[in-house]
Design an enzyme around this catalytic site. Sequence first.
Site, mmCIF file in Angstrom:
data_model
loop_
_atom_site.group_PDB
_atom_site.id
_atom_site.type_symbol
_atom_site.label_atom_id
_atom_site.label_comp_id
_atom_site.label_asym_id
_atom_site.label_seq_id
_atom_site.Cartn_x
_atom_site.Cartn_y
_atom_site.Cartn_z
ATOM 1 N N ARG A 1 39.405 -25.764 -46.188
ATOM 2 C CA ARG A 1 38.344 -25.912 -45.355
ATOM 3 C C ARG A 1 38.610 -24.794 -43.928
ATOM 4 N NH1 ARG A 1 35.301 -31.561 -45.060
ATOM 5 N NH2 ARG A 1 34.552 -30.366 -43.174
ATOM 6 N N PRO B 1 27.179 -46.361 -30.353
ATOM 7 C CA PRO B 1 28.186 -47.102 -30.969
ATOM 8 C C PRO B 1 29.046 -46.189 -31.800
ATOM 9 C CG PRO B 1 26.288 -48.059 -31.700
ATOM 10 C CD PRO B 1 25.906 -46.674 -31.269
ATOM 11 N N GLU B 2 30.250 -46.180 -31.554
ATOM 12 C CA GLU B 2 31.122 -45.643 -32.610
ATOM 13 C C GLU B 2 31.972 -46.671 -33.255
ATOM 14 O OE1 GLU B 2 33.427 -42.051 -31.346
ATOM 15 O OE2 GLU B 2 31.853 -41.726 -29.693
ATOM 16 N N HIS C 1 11.158 -52.696 -27.862
ATOM 17 C CA HIS C 1 11.907 -52.085 -28.962
ATOM 18 C C HIS C 1 12.682 -53.044 -29.635
ATOM 19 C CE1 HIS C 1 10.947 -48.239 -26.925
ATOM 20 N NE2 HIS C 1 11.433 -48.653 -26.081
ATOM 21 N N ARG D 1 15.673 -45.707 -29.553
ATOM 22 C CA ARG D 1 15.544 -44.073 -30.137
ATOM 23 C C ARG D 1 15.273 -44.166 -31.702
ATOM 24 N NH1 ARG D 1 20.165 -40.440 -28.002
ATOM 25 N NH2 ARG D 1 19.113 -38.826 -28.755
#
Length: 274
Positions: free
Chosen positions: A155, A2-3, A93, A112
């Site tokens: 940067r 998920p973003e 899980h 995970r």
Amino acid sequence: MPELPEVEVVRRSLEPRLVGDTFRSLTVRDPRLREPVDRANLERRLVEREVLRLRRRAKYLLVDVAGDSTLVIHLGMSGRLTLVAGEAPVEPHEHLALGLASGGRLRLRDPRRFGLAFAVATGALAGDRHFAHLGPEPLDAAFDGGALARAARGRRGPVKSFLMDGRVVVGVGNIYASEALHRAGIHPRRSVARIAARRWDLLVEACREVLSEAIERGGTTLNDFTNADGEGGWFQVSLRVYDREGRPCPRCGRAILRIVQSNRSTYYCGGCQR
DNA sequence: CGTAGACCCTGCGCGC
DNA sequence: TGCGCGCAGGGTCTAC
């Protein structure tokens, strides 16, 4: 997995069903997440507390409850947060579950184990180490081309890594970084030192667009993402470059390329991204 | 200081 | 069919 859009989709699907309900019980079946789950603290801060509101900061979901406590959940790569019937069978899980007064069960699964679940005082959130260094929200008005240009000052390095740096802007992960750069016509390897002011504006607009559209379409379900009701999203059919190596660029028709940056796949069009 | 890469972990799809 | 390999949406730590 998920973003920002996916976390926001979970938040929106959960909000109407959770607010006003009360956590009645906590079951921690497997405390092994990115940081060990502190069962006692979760219990103390959440159980017998009414849910007041759901918020999101970056890719963190925040559940504020009565008594100045907030449940913080991060889904990592494979986390799934769903609201199921209280008696629904335990699934593999399933790290923790919060029983609700209404009879439902808020379940966190994460094969995970890159995810997180913890609780803190609501007032202490901003100073919490997970949040203290985070940059602006991409959908906030304060995020504009000037903000990106200032962050880029002094940067080096490729713009794609820059876009995924949470100190610069939050919520943009591997899928949407590639997608935003394609929409803005910027090559993912271009150095941040070589991007003109106007292109920062374009990039900000591209980020907003792609993230908003993804939220509207229920997020990107490449494999297993679902909202809190277990439904997948549809934005994967609108992806222009991500996971489309060799297929034609929707703008110019040239084959989409795949490269690796910081150990993550980047997809782009060599024709229309410069 | 900033940046690049390794690493945490499990599951899945692919090629052999 | 079975096995090994590479790869996966995130974040953090280390080595330069």
